[in-house]
Structure formats: C-alpha cells, structure tokens
Design an enzyme around this catalytic site. Sequence first.
Site, PDB file in Angstrom:
ATOM      1  N   ILE A  19      22.795  53.260  54.423  1.00 22.91           N
ATOM      2  CA  ILE A  19      22.737  54.621  53.863  1.00 22.91           C
ATOM      3  C   ILE A  19      23.735  54.764  52.712  1.00 22.91           C
ATOM      4  O   ILE A  19      23.441  55.400  51.691  1.00 22.91           O
ATOM      5  CB  ILE A  19      23.039  55.676  54.959  1.00 22.91           C
ATOM      6  CG1 ILE A  19      22.062  55.534  56.126  1.00 22.91           C
ATOM      7  CG2 ILE A  19      22.991  57.086  54.383  1.00 22.91           C
ATOM      8  CD1 ILE A  19      20.624  55.789  55.784  1.00 22.91           C
ATOM      9  N   LYS A 190      44.897  52.093  61.173  1.00 21.70           N
ATOM     10  CA  LYS A 190      45.202  50.690  61.475  1.00 21.70           C
ATOM     11  C   LYS A 190      43.965  49.776  61.506  1.00 21.70           C
ATOM     12  O   LYS A 190      43.997  48.677  60.939  1.00 21.70           O
ATOM     13  CB  LYS A 190      45.963  50.609  62.808  1.00 21.70           C
ATOM     14  CG  LYS A 190      46.643  49.267  63.046  1.00 21.70           C
ATOM     15  CD  LYS A 190      47.937  49.105  62.254  1.00 21.70           C
ATOM     16  CE  LYS A 190      49.089  49.784  62.962  1.00 21.70           C
ATOM     17  NZ  LYS A 190      50.331  49.784  62.186  1.00 21.70           N
ATOM     18  N   LYS A 224      48.162  56.454  52.225  1.00 22.53           N
ATOM     19  CA  LYS A 224      48.574  55.388  53.135  1.00 22.53           C
ATOM     20  C   LYS A 224      47.583  54.222  53.082  1.00 22.53           C
ATOM     21  O   LYS A 224      47.980  53.053  52.975  1.00 22.53           O
ATOM     22  CB  LYS A 224      48.620  55.977  54.554  1.00 22.53           C
ATOM     23  CG  LYS A 224      49.236  55.077  55.586  1.00 22.53           C
ATOM     24  CD  LYS A 224      49.453  55.888  56.867  1.00 22.53           C
ATOM     25  CE  LYS A 224      49.740  54.989  58.037  1.00 22.53           C
ATOM     26  NZ  LYS A 224      49.758  55.737  59.296  1.00 22.53           N
ATOM     27  N   CYS A 382      -2.131  52.213  63.180  1.00 22.97           N
ATOM     28  CA  CYS A 382      -2.356  50.809  63.516  1.00 22.97           C
ATOM     29  C   CYS A 382      -2.858  50.683  64.958  1.00 22.97           C
ATOM     30  O   CYS A 382      -4.000  51.028  65.216  1.00 22.97           O
ATOM     31  CB  CYS A 382      -1.104  49.981  63.238  1.00 22.97           C
ATOM     32  SG  CYS A 382      -1.519  48.283  62.842  1.00 22.97           S
ATOM     33  N   HIS A 508      -0.013  51.175  57.737  1.00 24.12           N
ATOM     34  CA  HIS A 508       1.217  51.902  58.089  1.00 24.12           C
ATOM     35  C   HIS A 508       1.603  52.865  56.969  1.00 24.12           C
ATOM     36  O   HIS A 508       2.406  52.509  56.104  1.00 24.12           O
ATOM     37  CB  HIS A 508       2.354  50.914  58.342  1.00 24.12           C
ATOM     38  CG  HIS A 508       2.178  50.110  59.578  1.00 24.12           C
ATOM     39  ND1 HIS A 508       2.715  50.498  60.787  1.00 24.12           N
ATOM     40  CD2 HIS A 508       1.515  48.965  59.810  1.00 24.12           C
ATOM     41  CE1 HIS A 508       2.395  49.602  61.707  1.00 24.12           C
ATOM     42  NE2 HIS A 508       1.669  48.662  61.148  1.00 24.12           N
ATOM     43  N   GLU A 510       3.531  55.313  57.032  1.00 23.37           N
ATOM     44  CA  GLU A 510       4.951  55.708  57.089  1.00 23.37           C
ATOM     45  C   GLU A 510       5.818  54.865  56.158  1.00 23.37           C
ATOM     46  O   GLU A 510       6.867  55.318  55.710  1.00 23.37           O
ATOM     47  CB  GLU A 510       5.458  55.628  58.540  1.00 23.37           C
ATOM     48  CG  GLU A 510       5.659  54.222  59.123  1.00 23.37           C
ATOM     49  CD  GLU A 510       4.387  53.579  59.694  1.00 23.37           C
ATOM     50  OE1 GLU A 510       3.283  54.031  59.340  1.00 23.37           O
ATOM     51  OE2 GLU A 510       4.516  52.622  60.489  1.00 23.37           O
TER      52      GLU A 510
END
Length: 538
Positions: A19, A190, A224, A382, A508, A510
């Site tokens: 992302i 840390k 820091k 599908c 597909h 999508e």
Amino acid sequence: MTKYIFVTGGVTSSLGKGIISASLAKLLQARGYNVTIQKFDPYINIDPGTLNPYEHGECYVTEDGAETDLDLGHYERFLNRPTSQANNITTGRIYQNVINKERKGEYLGNTVQVVPHITDEIKRNMRILGESGEFDIVITELGGTVGDIESLPFIEAVRQFKWEAGSNNAIVIHLTLIPFLAAAGELKTKPTQHSVKALLEYGIQPDILVCRTEHHIGADIRKKIALFCNVNVNAVIESIDASTIYDVPLLMLKEQLDKIVLSKLKLPSKSEPNLELWKDFLGRLKNPTSEVRIGLIGKYVELPDAYKSIIEAFIHAGSKNECKVKVEYIHSEGIDPETAKNALGHLHGVLVAPGFGSRGIEGKIDAIQYVRENNVPFFGICLGMQCAVIEYGRNVIGLKNANTTEIDENTAFPVINMMEDQKNITNKGGTMRLGSYPCDIKKGTKAFAAYGKAHITERHRHRYEFNNQYLKQYEEAGMVASGINPDSGLVEIVELKNHPFFVGGQFHPELKSTVANPHPLFIKFVAAAMEYAKKKTN
Ligand code: GLN
C-alpha cells in the site's frame, strides 16, 4: 534515465509495503511521472499460482497471464495501469533462470554461486522494466522482513544496485513499526533502530523511513529516530493507521513523502499532484447515501485476503453508486436447501466466489438455487458461474446430477467440461487458461447494459468451461449466453432473462476494477442490490 526506489520492510511483516509503494507511486503519477511498481518475493515457488489461498491470499492474474502476488492488484487499482509478469519475480524464478543458464553452458568453467550469479540475475530483473524506456521511476517492493535468511540475496542485490546506480538514482525506503506500549503509554523507537542496524550490517543506509504507527509521532520522536538511524528529520515519515487503504496516498501527501523522494532523486517536483478524481472517489466512499448487504459465498472465508480483489471491486462499485457495500463472508460448506433461507434471506445480493476442487461446491449450488428462485441479485465468478450452470441444468432443465467434470468425471451430464487443450497437461504451474481474452457481448442483455459495448476483454484463470453441446438446451430454457469468445466460441457470460440480476462470468472481472475504472458488472450488481433493498423495505 530511469530512477529506482526500493522499499524494504522491518520489524514485522504485514506493515503494508504494497500500500505504501502504491500510494507513493500514485502521488508521483499524479505529479506527471510515469511510474511502475514491481514486487520481488523471497519464496521458492516460481509464482504464487500453486499456493493455497490460505497460505498466500489471492493469486492475482495480469493481462499477460502471469499468476502473481496480490500486491500487484493494489498497484493496478491505485495506478490504473496494467502490470505484467515482469512486475513479480520470486526466488524460484531467479534460481530457475540461473540453473537454465548453467545447463546451457553460459557459465562454463565457473562455479555458480549466490554472489555474483544469483545477485546478478536479481539485478538484471530489477532493471527490466526500467530499461523498457516506458517509466521515469520504478519502485521495487521487497517481500519479507529485513533479517530473514531468505531475503538476503535480494538485500545484497539492492546494496550493489544502489552503489552502481549512485545515490541520486536509487534510494531505499524502509518501512518500519513504531509500537505503542499501552502500559508505558509510550511509542517505542527501539525496534526501528534495530531494524535499521540490520540493514546497515548488510551495507544499506536507508534514505527514508516510513513509520507505521497507531498514534501520531511527535517532533521529539522523529528527531530521535533521525539521530539514531542517520536520516534527515524530514525523511522520517509517519504512516498512521487509516480507515481505508485509499486514504494512504493523501496521508503520504500530507507527510510530503513524494517531495522528499523527488528531492533525493534530484527530480523536479513538476506540478502539485492532481488527485481530484481520487478525492471524489473517497468523498463518495465516505458519504454513502444507502447501504446494501452482499453475501460472498466461498470456502476460504476465514481469510478475506483470499478474495482481495473482489472486496476492493465492491469498494469501487460502492463508491460509484454512493452506496456502502457491507460484504458478509459466508462459508459455502454451511449451506444446504434447508439452511439457505436462514443463511441468505437477509441479503440484498449474493456473489458466489471462484474456487477449485469439490469442498463446498454443493453449498454454492444450493445458494444459487435459493437466489434464483427468490429473485435475489446474483453474481457468479468463474467457479461461481460454473455452479450457476450446474444448478440450472439440474433444477430447471432436468439434467439429473449434472456436474462439472472437475468434481465428477463420470457425470451423465458434463455441463462444465475440461477444455480440450487442457486434457494432456500434467504440470500444474502456469498451465491454466490464463490472462486476457476477448469476448463479444450480445446486444439487449444485462451484460451489454453494463459494458455498453460489444467487444471487451477480461482475464481468465481456469481449466474448465461451459460445455457447448448443451448450449442450445440452456438457451431454450432461458439461460442466455450473453458473452462469447469470438475465437473459440467458448461461453464467457451467462445470464437469466426473467430475473432482476442473475449474471455469471467465466472470467475474473474483479481483477480489472480500479479506483479510476470501477468494473461495470460490479457497478450493475451493486445497483441491482440497491434496487432489491429498496423494494424489500417498501
Ligand atoms: N476450478 C474451476 C476451473 O478450473 C474454476 C476456477 C476459478 O474459479 N478460478 O475451471
């Protein structure tokens, strides 16, 4: 000359490198740069095509038929630009290339080693997209976490690449975690210091740190981190948890990630990023005027990553319709003719998911019978489409025990059949019908109403097909083949005339839905669910 950005991950996995990479790419694209993103995965499989979705989430298929990591889906959804095989490389593929070269005698006389042969092959692959001349900037996301044994050759390749290209041409962004210790009431730096130290041991000084955090990180913490990790304070970027992944580009814009990247790469900032369409999309997404509940019937529902692109396609289509799409995951194994009403009665639409093998398939078929008979909007993808064909054959046409030969090789009515050219294939990897194929859409159908055109292409990943021997019987019984592959005659879309929305696609859809171009079939399916919901409340 192409510039390179490498994105590594530290402290833990699942920080969202995909992302962050896609968001940075979006910002650079919105400033007028041509950007692509590639992912290098350290596992030994040649590609994720043979991986169980429980292991690795969805397998994303590109236009050219590569079976790839699901992060490529994010790249395409954010950038609205197709990716290809070159955008996803694994350790397996690198080794396969090197071993093939060794057998051909290309290293004749030499001992073939991780350094330099594997690292050289990694670097060659890192450069392929850059050398195409198509891109100003190539972002390379390295899978895994710094310190893992298996990602070492990739890290070494990045070190060499950076040194060879020069610091103005290749930079490293390290994504890290700043955990919040509730008991101490403090954010902790840390783990980040240690993770950067690990990178330094491998000879890499990160240029920018992107810090995942649940709470805002103040100036003192930024200072820091900068001091202990040798980066400029303005190169410490906060990446706070967002309510949607689509917020991340705007959060990164606020943190000026794009600006610092451009200055490090000595590139002009060009215009301010044009994100108007993106903001419109987000505005609609966050201010829906209605809501629908859609059931996603599948067998991998415990792991929503298995259906990543479907979920994202609903988000795109929901925004387009100004409708909040609440997706409910429903396990197909729990559905039978007795339980169907209870399991599905409250839904405004049902999507039956893709899948392989026999587990849960009867539940999918029973769910389809319920939504067909009760006029609930249905979308099959599908295997979901194949189940719709089986259900119609059994319950409407009267083809007793009709089936797909994937489940029952000896069925009397093989309405879904293995494709001829699949029958002699024994290798599993990369051998399905994969990638983009053309499809002609019949006028006057729901598919035509959605696409608004007669010729489309969609991406495939399957071995079985509608058996055309039954086509006439199905059409006479009211199931329309509204999409046909013009070259092979294969049925790509089926739908019912006497139903508000009953559509199944062999492909597909999508995989092609993006923020800029939500998929037309998803848009229409959500619209049909909204219509159904309205009727139900009236
Ligand atoms: N198993 C089915 C086939 O191979 C469907 C595959 C899928 O849903 N992607 O044809």
